[in-house]
Design a protein around this motif. Sequence first.
Motif, PDB file in Angstrom:
ATOM      1  N   ALA A 205     -23.096  33.190   2.653  1.00  0.00           N
ATOM      2  CA  ALA A 205     -24.066  32.104   2.415  1.00  0.00           C
ATOM      3  C   ALA A 205     -23.719  30.763   1.709  1.00  0.00           C
ATOM      4  CB  ALA A 205     -24.966  32.870   1.227  1.00  0.00           C
ATOM      5  N   ARG A 206     -24.261  29.839   2.068  1.00  0.00           N
ATOM      6  CA  ARG A 206     -23.878  28.535   1.568  1.00  0.00           C
ATOM      7  C   ARG A 206     -25.025  27.786   1.109  1.00  0.00           C
ATOM      8  NH1 ARG A 206     -23.466  23.307   3.389  1.00  0.00           N
ATOM      9  NH2 ARG A 206     -22.260  21.981   2.114  1.00  0.00           N
ATOM     10  N   SER A 207     -25.112  26.922  -0.117  1.00  0.00           N
ATOM     11  CA  SER A 207     -26.262  26.122  -0.450  1.00  0.00           C
ATOM     12  C   SER A 207     -26.132  24.932  -0.213  1.00  0.00           C
ATOM     13  CB  SER A 207     -26.562  26.381  -2.037  1.00  0.00           C
ATOM     14  OG  SER A 207     -25.496  25.926  -2.676  1.00  0.00           O
ATOM     15  N   PRO A 208     -27.172  24.013  -0.204  1.00  0.00           N
ATOM     16  CA  PRO A 208     -26.989  22.684  -0.129  1.00  0.00           C
ATOM     17  C   PRO A 208     -26.186  22.029  -1.081  1.00  0.00           C
ATOM     18  CG  PRO A 208     -29.197  23.101   0.082  1.00  0.00           C
ATOM     19  CD  PRO A 208     -28.441  24.410  -0.283  1.00  0.00           C
ATOM     20  N   SER A 209     -26.057  22.473  -2.171  1.00  0.00           N
ATOM     21  CA  SER A 209     -24.887  22.065  -3.369  1.00  0.00           C
ATOM     22  C   SER A 209     -23.725  22.362  -2.965  1.00  0.00           C
ATOM     23  CB  SER A 209     -25.348  22.731  -4.714  1.00  0.00           C
ATOM     24  OG  SER A 209     -26.887  22.087  -5.056  1.00  0.00           O
ATOM     25  N   ILE A 252     -15.994  26.920   8.318  1.00  0.00           N
ATOM     26  CA  ILE A 252     -16.890  26.465   9.475  1.00  0.00           C
ATOM     27  C   ILE A 252     -18.397  26.336   8.730  1.00  0.00           C
ATOM     28  CG2 ILE A 252     -18.702  27.762  11.203  1.00  0.00           C
ATOM     29  CD1 ILE A 252     -16.371  29.585  11.973  1.00  0.00           C
ATOM     30  N   ALA A 253     -18.670  27.070   7.588  1.00  0.00           N
ATOM     31  CA  ALA A 253     -19.635  26.521   6.782  1.00  0.00           C
ATOM     32  C   ALA A 253     -19.755  25.196   6.193  1.00  0.00           C
ATOM     33  CB  ALA A 253     -20.019  27.837   5.245  1.00  0.00           C
ATOM     34  N   GLU A 254     -18.676  24.927   5.637  1.00  0.00           N
ATOM     35  CA  GLU A 254     -18.454  23.725   5.198  1.00  0.00           C
ATOM     36  C   GLU A 254     -18.104  22.355   6.176  1.00  0.00           C
ATOM     37  OE1 GLU A 254     -16.411  22.882   1.794  1.00  0.00           O
ATOM     38  OE2 GLU A 254     -17.067  20.909   2.024  1.00  0.00           O
ATOM     39  N   SER A 255     -17.413  22.694   7.237  1.00  0.00           N
ATOM     40  CA  SER A 255     -17.581  21.464   8.254  1.00  0.00           C
ATOM     41  C   SER A 255     -18.822  21.388   8.915  1.00  0.00           C
ATOM     42  CB  SER A 255     -16.368  21.927   9.431  1.00  0.00           C
ATOM     43  OG  SER A 255     -15.155  22.403   8.559  1.00  0.00           O
ATOM     44  N   LEU A 256     -19.492  22.548   9.157  1.00  0.00           N
ATOM     45  CA  LEU A 256     -20.718  22.398  10.049  1.00  0.00           C
ATOM     46  C   LEU A 256     -21.978  22.121   9.170  1.00  0.00           C
ATOM     47  CD1 LEU A 256     -18.796  23.294  12.354  1.00  0.00           C
ATOM     48  CD2 LEU A 256     -20.524  24.798  12.872  1.00  0.00           C
ATOM     49  N   GLN A 257     -21.714  22.086   7.703  1.00  0.00           N
ATOM     50  CA  GLN A 257     -22.575  21.910   6.749  1.00  0.00           C
ATOM     51  C   GLN A 257     -24.048  22.773   6.852  1.00  0.00           C
ATOM     52  OE1 GLN A 257     -22.848  18.828   4.165  1.00  0.00           O
ATOM     53  NE2 GLN A 257     -20.791  19.696   4.515  1.00  0.00           N
ATOM     54  N   THR A 259     -26.672  25.575   6.058  1.00  0.00           N
ATOM     55  CA  THR A 259     -27.189  26.066   4.691  1.00  0.00           C
ATOM     56  C   THR A 259     -28.058  27.455   4.988  1.00  0.00           C
ATOM     57  OG1 THR A 259     -28.784  24.400   5.156  1.00  0.00           O
ATOM     58  CG2 THR A 259     -27.376  23.801   3.315  1.00  0.00           C
ATOM     59  N   GLY A 260     -27.964  28.124   3.928  1.00  0.00           N
ATOM     60  CA  GLY A 260     -28.609  29.582   4.156  1.00  0.00           C
ATOM     61  C   GLY A 260     -27.368  30.644   4.493  1.00  0.00           C
ATOM     62  N   VAL A 261     -27.932  31.798   4.815  1.00  0.00           N
ATOM     63  CA  VAL A 261     -26.851  32.787   5.403  1.00  0.00           C
ATOM     64  C   VAL A 261     -26.630  32.645   6.612  1.00  0.00           C
ATOM     65  CG1 VAL A 261     -26.844  35.206   5.774  1.00  0.00           C
ATOM     66  CG2 VAL A 261     -27.729  34.380   3.740  1.00  0.00           C
ATOM     67  N   PHE A 262     -25.414  33.052   6.938  1.00  0.00           N
ATOM     68  CA  PHE A 262     -25.156  32.845   8.536  1.00  0.00           C
ATOM     69  C   PHE A 262     -23.900  33.864   8.638  1.00  0.00           C
ATOM     70  CE2 PHE A 262     -21.512  29.923   7.271  1.00  0.00           C
ATOM     71  CZ  PHE A 262     -20.829  29.823   8.335  1.00  0.00           C
ATOM     72  N   ALA A 263     -23.827  34.073   9.934  1.00  0.00           N
ATOM     73  CA  ALA A 263     -22.783  35.156  10.444  1.00  0.00           C
ATOM     74  C   ALA A 263     -22.024  34.469  11.611  1.00  0.00           C
ATOM     75  CB  ALA A 263     -23.530  36.346  11.170  1.00  0.00           C
ATOM     76  N   VAL A 311     -31.531  28.711   0.383  1.00  0.00           N
ATOM     77  CA  VAL A 311     -32.207  27.628   1.101  1.00  0.00           C
ATOM     78  C   VAL A 311     -32.940  26.890  -0.079  1.00  0.00           C
ATOM     79  CG1 VAL A 311     -32.434  28.698   3.153  1.00  0.00           C
ATOM     80  CG2 VAL A 311     -34.275  29.143   1.313  1.00  0.00           C
ATOM     81  N   LEU A 312     -33.063  27.549  -1.159  1.00  0.00           N
ATOM     82  CA  LEU A 312     -33.783  26.858  -2.405  1.00  0.00           C
ATOM     83  C   LEU A 312     -32.902  26.180  -3.146  1.00  0.00           C
ATOM     84  CD1 LEU A 312     -36.583  29.696  -3.172  1.00  0.00           C
ATOM     85  CD2 LEU A 312     -37.025  27.455  -2.397  1.00  0.00           C
ATOM     86  N   ASP A 313     -31.500  26.270  -2.962  1.00  0.00           N
ATOM     87  CA  ASP A 313     -30.558  25.662  -3.650  1.00  0.00           C
ATOM     88  C   ASP A 313     -30.551  26.326  -5.123  1.00  0.00           C
ATOM     89  OD1 ASP A 313     -28.349  24.127  -3.725  1.00  0.00           O
ATOM     90  OD2 ASP A 313     -29.309  22.196  -4.171  1.00  0.00           O
TER      91      ASP A 313
END
Length: 398
Positions: A205-209, A252-257, A259-263, A311-313
């Motif tokens: 999971a990655r947030s906009p922050s 991948i999360a950081e490079s592709l920016q 946001t939200g949960v991803f697999a 998604v709500l940061d």
Amino acid sequence: MTSPQRAPGGFPVVGIIGGGQLARMCAGPASELAIGLSVLAEAPDAAAAQVVPSSPVGDHRDVEAVLAFARDCDVVTFDHEHVPDEVLSALVAAGVPLHPTPDALVYAQDKLRMRRRLTEIGVACPAWAQARTADQVEAFAARVGWPLVAKTPRGGYDGKGVRVVGTVDELQDWLDQVGAPGPLADGILLEERVEFVRELAVLIARSPSNQAAAWPVVETVQTDGICTEVLAPAPDLDPGLAAVATEAGLRIAESLQVTGVFAVEMFEVRDAESGAPSYVVNELAMRPHNSGHWSMDGAVTGQFEQHLRAVLDLPLGAPTPREPHTVMANVLGGDYPELYPAYRHLMARDPGLKLHLYGKTVRVGRKIGHVNVSGTDLADLRERARHAADYLAGVITE
Ligand code: ADP
């Protein structure tokens, strides 16, 4: 844009495009956190529409319908990856906060772009090529050997759009469609056939922050191209491989920016010379994912709660497992359309079982639910999860 209609107490409204089981499973955590939920559903009886009071019916391909839906939401996210580019662009132009953004989502929608980008950022992939002609297919086969795995860059799911081919003739019908509008417009994605030990998935999971959290790497067991079982964490996974696979997911999360949960779906492989364990990435899913259903009961923070937080940061929750092992088994539709009678038997037989059904009409082979069971004895947990899934499917009767 008009101001969003707030949930009581000033809580935000999360909008989800698509009313499938992933949207439905956000409803529990949303209600616990008093977060408003609104779903753009395919039909009044879609899986999520049955449990989310605000479920307007609309087509995710209809720009006006999607814009009207988004007007009442603070942020918008997705139940699936099929929202077309022109609808996504219209949402961005209207200032709707989207998670993931279309710039990230494209790497889950288009496997050719995904392969190109992952290769650029140094994430291990199978040998691959883009082919538009029979000569290009032959040239790639000369490099990696037959058989090849051929994929439609867009529009595939659950193994549809994937072919193992032994000759170029077996791809002729796809080659004929290259260049025409459709999933093969840009050509065919060709990959070497990976000799994998097993399939793994990394859920992030990655947030906009830019806060990120990773659940433990899991093993996904596939039957006929459909995930049937998930073992969390992946049993006996080499700790070094767990670390590099997780690091790849975070990169991948950081490079592709994202946001939200991803697999990130991966293959576990062995180095041809040293025998050392490593991974290659198969594909990305930019949404909560089947490989994370175990976390609903098996982790401190389940993927659906985490997706809402991301998604709500909001600060993310701990992805820590509650027990040494959790096994998830998918319930695939069987011969019995009535599922409720099975509850009495299963609940009496195994009080530790966590049952999740999606309110979907039973069709043979369709994913209609899953079961989770957590504890210390992996073999016992697998047996119990398998039994419950088979009983619900009608494969066994006691
Ligand atoms: P989908 O998008 O339909 O889920 P995938 O790309 O995940 O398609 O492929 C489906 C299945 O096909 C995978 O789970 C894996 O078992 C097999 N597969 C896909 N790519 C390869 C490959 N390069 N080598 C070997 N098997 C593959």
